[in-house]
Every structure is written in structure tokens, then in C-alpha cells.
Scaffold this active site. Structure first.
Site, PDB file in Angstrom:
ATOM      1  N   SER A  75       0.821  -1.209   0.000  1.00  0.00           N
ATOM      2  CA  SER A  75       0.000   0.000   0.000  1.00  0.00           C
ATOM      3  C   SER A  75       0.858   1.264   0.000  1.00  0.00           C
ATOM      4  O   SER A  75       2.036   1.248   0.376  1.00  0.00           O
ATOM      5  CB  SER A  75      -0.917   0.013   1.223  1.00  0.00           C
ATOM      6  OG  SER A  75      -1.801  -1.077   1.192  1.00  0.00           O
TER       7      SER A  75
HETATM    8  N1  SAH Z   1      -1.212  -4.813   4.190  1.00  0.00           N
HETATM    9  C1  SAH Z   1      -0.489  -4.770   2.927  1.00  0.00           C
HETATM   10  C2  SAH Z   1      -1.426  -4.512   1.763  1.00  0.00           C
HETATM   11  C3  SAH Z   1      -1.605  -5.713   0.979  1.00  0.00           C
HETATM   12  S1  SAH Z   1      -2.682  -5.574  -0.414  1.00  0.00           S
HETATM   13  C4  SAH Z   1       0.637  -3.770   2.989  1.00  0.00           C
HETATM   14  O1  SAH Z   1       1.166  -3.535   4.047  1.00  0.00           O
HETATM   15  O2  SAH Z   1       1.048  -3.243   1.957  1.00  0.00           O
HETATM   16  C5  SAH Z   1      -4.044  -6.566   0.143  1.00  0.00           C
HETATM   17  C6  SAH Z   1      -3.772  -8.013   0.420  1.00  0.00           C
HETATM   18  O3  SAH Z   1      -5.026  -8.607   0.778  1.00  0.00           O
HETATM   19  C7  SAH Z   1      -3.263  -8.821  -0.776  1.00  0.00           C
HETATM   20  O4  SAH Z   1      -2.045  -9.427  -0.446  1.00  0.00           O
HETATM   21  C8  SAH Z   1      -4.366  -9.868  -1.002  1.00  0.00           C
HETATM   22  O5  SAH Z   1      -3.860 -11.130  -1.420  1.00  0.00           O
HETATM   23  C9  SAH Z   1      -5.003  -9.950   0.372  1.00  0.00           C
HETATM   24  N2  SAH Z   1      -6.361 -10.486   0.391  1.00  0.00           N
HETATM   25  C10 SAH Z   1      -7.337 -10.336  -0.539  1.00  0.00           C
HETATM   26  N3  SAH Z   1      -8.455 -10.992  -0.161  1.00  0.00           N
HETATM   27  C11 SAH Z   1      -8.176 -11.584   1.051  1.00  0.00           C
HETATM   28  C12 SAH Z   1      -8.913 -12.405   1.950  1.00  0.00           C
HETATM   29  N4  SAH Z   1     -10.176 -12.778   1.693  1.00  0.00           N
HETATM   30  N5  SAH Z   1      -8.315 -12.808   3.085  1.00  0.00           N
HETATM   31  C13 SAH Z   1      -7.031 -12.462   3.378  1.00  0.00           C
HETATM   32  N6  SAH Z   1      -6.284 -11.695   2.551  1.00  0.00           N
HETATM   33  C14 SAH Z   1      -6.842 -11.253   1.407  1.00  0.00           C
END
Ligand code: SAH
Length: 226
Positions: A75
Site C-alpha cells: 500500500s
Molecule cells: N497490508 C499490505 C497490503 C496488501 S494488499 C501492505 O502492508 O502493503 C491486500 C492483500 O489482501 C493482498 O495481499 C491480497 O492477497 C489480500 N487479500 C485479498 N483478499 C483476502 C482475503 N479474503 N483474506 C485475506 N487476505 C486477502
């Protein structure tokens, strides 16, 4: 000038300046024009470069999301700081994170003194994030692979819950796993154009109160196989 020509203009310091500027410019919507010293210090100490792939390292301190593989992203630093700010993390707080990705937000919450339980639906990302967090010494982070819609019932209730992927509405299991007076931060909306970052506060007597704060663009919260 030379730094600009070399393409190495973004540093941890310029990242912090960009976060402070975005906070000021969105403060009328978010209610947080200035982030706490604790959040800014956590953003300063967690090395974002350690969370991005080799090919993206030159851009690690730019204030924008970057690709981390598997169609997912790390992010934008301002958004990580804002969500951390909105959670009002107290040292020792137990936080559930849905969407570990590379583990950057997890690390920032640990740097704020939280114990973090983080669920990631893409198993290889969960494995890599767990190893990375351990190697960097974030010992109060526990990561597991699975569908975050179910939360983490064995470790509930939580002081705060953060969802870093967008859902059409707040998943019921997550609201259930929040302590009274606890707070949940989540992007709500089906497509990027309609998402709103929401802060949901659970009232002491049960029901919740939600506030939409800012338009955002997150990857969708998917329905996992696990
Ligand atoms: N927290 C991260 C952002 C990751 S982007 C950071 O620090 O940058 C969002 C993430 O959510 C992705 O890796 C995606 O695979 C995950 N995601 C999507 N749907 C999900 C679900 N149902 N359960 C758990 N993770 C999920």
C-alpha cells in the site's frame, strides 16, 4: 539536482514529508490533519525497502503503492500511516489484520507496540511475509494463510481490526471479533471508483457506528479457497 538525475530522490525523510503533506491536505475529511508522533516514528523506523521486491527497491520510499507479485501491491505509505493513525493503537493492543501482503503494515503496527495477528489469502505471500517479519525482528507478528472473512476466532476479541483489501460491506465475523469500544478500519466498496475508507467503532453496548472518511483504491477482498 544530481540526486534527481540519478533517480534516487525519495528517501525515508522525503516519504515522511509526503505523508505529513497528504495528512494536512485530507485532514478536513479524515479528522487527522497531523498524525501522532508514534505513527510518524513507526513510519520512520520500519524499512519499507525490506518489504518490496528487488526490482522496486529504487522506488521504496516513494509515496505510492508498488507491485509485490501475485497481482498484489504494497500500500501507499500515506494510507498505511492513516490506517495506523485511525486505529489509535495503544502499546500492548491486540490487532487483527486481514490482507498481510508483504507484511509492511503488520510491521508498522508492531512498531507501535501492538501484537498483530495477520491473515493472507495468497499462501506464498503469507509464507514470505512471516519469514520477512521474523528476520527483521518483528516477533509480535503472527501470520497465517487463509480467508480473512472468517477473522481469527481463536485469538478474538481484538482491540482493533484493519482490513487492507476492499469489501462490499464489513464482514460480519470481523465485527463480532471486535471488543466493545474497539475500532475497525476498512475500505468499503465494490470497485475502486466507489471505495470509501471507513472507520467503524463498536459501541460499548453492542452495535457499531460507521463513518466514511476518504475515497481510496484497494485491491478487492477475495473469497479464498481455504
Ligand atoms: N497490508 C499490505 C497490503 C496488501 S494488499 C501492505 O502492508 O502493503 C491486500 C492483500 O489482501 C493482498 O495481499 C491480497 O492477497 C489480500 N487479500 C485479498 N483478499 C483476502 C482475503 N479474503 N483474506 C485475506 N487476505 C486477502
Amino acid at each position: 539536482m544530481l540526486r534527481h538525475l540519478l533517480g534516487a530522490s525519495a528517501t525515508a525523510d522525503t516519504m515522511l514529508e509526503a505523508i505529513a503533506r497528504d495528512a494536512r491536505e485530507t485532514g478536513d475529511k479524515t479528522g487527522r490533519p497531523v498524525f501522532s508522533d508514534a505513527v510518524m516514528e513507526a513510519m520512520r523506523t520500519v524499512p519499507r525497502a525490506a518489504f518490496v521486491p528487488e526490482a522496486e527497491k529504487a522506488f521504496a520510499y516513494e509515496n505510492r503503492p508498488l507491485a509485490i507479485g501475485h497481482g498484489q501491491t504494497i500500500s501507499q505509505p500515506f494510507i498505511v500511516a492513516l490506517m495506523s493513525e485511525l486505529l489509535d493503537v495503544e502499546p500492548g493492543a491486540r490487532i487483527l489484520e486481514v490482507g498481510t501482503g508483504c507484511g509492511y503494515q503488520t510491521a508498522v503496527l508492531c512498531a507501535l507496540g501492538a501484537t498483530v495477528y495477520s491473515v493472507e489469502v495468497v499462501a506464498p505471500l503469507a509464507t514470505a511475509a512471516a519469514a520477512r517479519l521474523a528476520a527483521l525482528g518483528f516477533v509480535r507478528a503472527t501470520v497465517r494463510a487463509g480467508d480473512g472473512h472468517a477473522g481469527w476466532p481463536e485469538e478474538a476479541p481484538f482491540d482493533g481490526i484493519i482490513v487492507t483489501a476492499a469489501a462490499p460491506s464489513v464482514p460480519a465475523a470481523l465485527a463480532d471479533q471486535l471488543k466493545p469500544a474497539g475500532c475497525l478500519v476498512i475500505p468499503v466498496g465494490r470497485v475502486a471508483a466507489t471505495q470509501q475508507l471507513q472507520r467503524v467503532r463498536k459501541l460499548a453496548d453492542g452495535p457499531s457506528e460507521a463513518k466514511s472518511l476518504l475515497p481510496v483504491a484497494f485491491v478487492p477482498l477475495t473469497r479464498g479457497q481455504s
